[in-house]
Design an enzyme around this catalytic site. Sequence first.
Site, mmCIF file in Angstrom:
data_model
loop_
_atom_site.group_PDB
_atom_site.id
_atom_site.type_symbol
_atom_site.label_atom_id
_atom_site.label_comp_id
_atom_site.label_asym_id
_atom_site.label_seq_id
_atom_site.Cartn_x
_atom_site.Cartn_y
_atom_site.Cartn_z
ATOM 1 N N TRP A 186 -9.924 -5.826 9.717
ATOM 2 C CA TRP A 186 -9.917 -4.577 10.481
ATOM 3 C C TRP A 186 -10.768 -3.542 9.734
ATOM 4 O O TRP A 186 -10.645 -3.422 8.505
ATOM 5 C CB TRP A 186 -8.468 -4.076 10.629
ATOM 6 C CG TRP A 186 -8.350 -2.795 11.392
ATOM 7 C CD1 TRP A 186 -9.039 -2.438 12.521
ATOM 8 C CD2 TRP A 186 -7.490 -1.687 11.080
ATOM 9 N NE1 TRP A 186 -8.650 -1.195 12.934
ATOM 10 C CE2 TRP A 186 -7.716 -0.708 12.074
ATOM 11 C CE3 TRP A 186 -6.568 -1.433 10.070
ATOM 12 C CZ2 TRP A 186 -7.036 0.510 12.076
ATOM 13 C CZ3 TRP A 186 -5.886 -0.225 10.075
ATOM 14 C CH2 TRP A 186 -6.114 0.728 11.071
ATOM 15 N N ASP A 219 0.188 -6.605 6.842
ATOM 16 C CA ASP A 219 -0.144 -5.696 7.925
ATOM 17 C C ASP A 219 0.322 -6.381 9.213
ATOM 18 O O ASP A 219 -0.277 -7.347 9.663
ATOM 19 C CB ASP A 219 -1.657 -5.444 7.949
ATOM 20 C CG ASP A 219 -2.044 -4.478 9.061
ATOM 21 O OD1 ASP A 219 -1.146 -4.014 9.786
ATOM 22 O OD2 ASP A 219 -3.252 -4.191 9.198
ATOM 23 N N LYS A 261 0.897 -1.728 19.481
ATOM 24 C CA LYS A 261 0.523 -2.764 20.446
ATOM 25 C C LYS A 261 1.756 -3.394 21.088
ATOM 26 O O LYS A 261 1.809 -3.575 22.290
ATOM 27 C CB LYS A 261 -0.294 -3.878 19.775
ATOM 28 C CG LYS A 261 -1.280 -3.416 18.738
ATOM 29 C CD LYS A 261 -2.459 -2.691 19.327
ATOM 30 C CE LYS A 261 -3.215 -1.785 18.389
ATOM 31 N NZ LYS A 261 -3.368 -2.045 17.007
HETATM 32 N N1 PMP Z 1 -3.694 -3.009 11.424
HETATM 33 C C1 PMP Z 1 -4.499 -3.666 12.258
HETATM 34 C C2 PMP Z 1 -4.901 -5.054 11.921
HETATM 35 C C3 PMP Z 1 -4.947 -3.055 13.424
HETATM 36 O O1 PMP Z 1 -5.767 -3.723 14.243
HETATM 37 C C4 PMP Z 1 -4.541 -1.724 13.719
HETATM 38 C C5 PMP Z 1 -4.981 -0.998 14.955
HETATM 39 N N2 PMP Z 1 -6.168 -1.306 15.491
HETATM 40 C C6 PMP Z 1 -3.700 -1.086 12.814
HETATM 41 C C7 PMP Z 1 -3.285 -1.753 11.688
HETATM 42 C C8 PMP Z 1 -3.253 0.340 13.015
HETATM 43 O O2 PMP Z 1 -2.458 0.554 14.095
HETATM 44 P P1 PMP Z 1 -1.933 1.985 14.506
HETATM 45 O O3 PMP Z 1 -2.655 2.351 15.755
HETATM 46 O O4 PMP Z 1 -0.467 1.794 14.713
HETATM 47 O O5 PMP Z 1 -2.207 2.941 13.404
#
Ligand code: PMP
Length: 396
Positions: free
Chosen positions: A131, A212, A247
């Site tokens: 990410w 994560d 999500k």
């Molecule tokens: N970790 C990963 C792998 C993600 O893809 C994302 C969001 N794209 C996050 C963390 C962060 O999510 P949030 O919108 O809850 O901050």
Amino acid sequence: MNTPAFFDSLTEQKPDPLLELIAKFAADPRSGKIDLGVGVYRDETGRTPVMRAVKAAEHYLWETQESKSYIGPEGDPAFLRALALEVFGERHGGRLLAGIQTPGGTGALRLAAELLALDNRRKIWIGTPTWVNHQAIFAAVGLQVGTYRFFDIDKQAVLIDEMLTTLQDAAPGDAVLLQTSCHNPTGAGLSQQNWRDIAAIIASNGLLPLFDNAYQGLGRGPIEDAAGMIGVIETVGEAMVAVSCSKSFSLYRERTGAVYLFGDQQASLNKGVGNLASHARTSYSMPPAHGAAIVAAILQNPSRRQVWVDELREMRIRIAEIRGAAAKAFGQFHPELANIASQEGMFSLLPIPPENVRQLRAEHGIYMPDSGRINVAGMRVEDVASVAERIGPYLA
Ligand code: PMP
């Protein structure tokens, strides 16, 4: 005397490429344009709806909530308990745990990073590609970020040996970032044997795993998606987990998440959470309450929880259907892309050079970031074949 202009010494910051992509997509007048870039779940009509369970919980909260007075930096204990039960199960790997509510998964990762820095950890290891925000989050707290290749884009395969070798050579005390499931951006899953090997090296080498966990329930299933992580917690004994509800509850903008610490001594865990709370206090004081109240109202009520479980399953089934169709359609152009079917979650990574990504955007109105990551949920099942026909010639 010339006084320097306000903020003169600062470096110009580039806008976030994904946000730029969204703006370009919005400005594109072509009717056949398609957005595979944005990282949110889309249903068959292309919308990111408020989940039925969330609506029901909001209705309940509207009727029953009597105050919006402050909560504490740790957030809502009922939310933390209910989420932990859902994510880690009743046994939670046979370890003790303690948690703190955070502003989304990003807030959870940043708080976890702060704790690693406070704990004088030297380095965190991250598999690439990952990410886009990961490296920056850990670099921001002064940690060294070590990388290893995690995924071969051309072969669409996890480079498990490179990963195990890197973890073997990491210094005791280093942290390791692991995505629990539905890997962003590759969709690559790890086998049970892979997880066992990773757990064994982390334990024998004295490393600290940080998970994560941003997509639980969108891959193979809520329990299946967490199994590798639970196995590591069981084997290693100590771990940190950043959970995002963005999500799995479709609560993106409500900024709902948590960090959990695992270990065998409640006093150490409490000290860890105390440090997280004191960092929260000086950063944003306390987390936003609404999303967490919704999650608690869903998970604590059996009928609302059942609605949510069913909706999450519907999302998972739709993703699996698109993956099946995409594997067939893209596999005709690049045989290894047949693996899209066995990958999990919303993302897959296409072997497509950045200049071709831009050409594809200009010539066909198909939008994805330069990395070639696609959100499979950005397509309708019946459109997959025609989208693949248009992308196919641009694949490397
Ligand atoms: N970790 C990963 C792998 C993600 O893809 C994302 C969001 N794209 C996050 C963390 C962060 O999510 P949030 O919108 O809850 O901050």
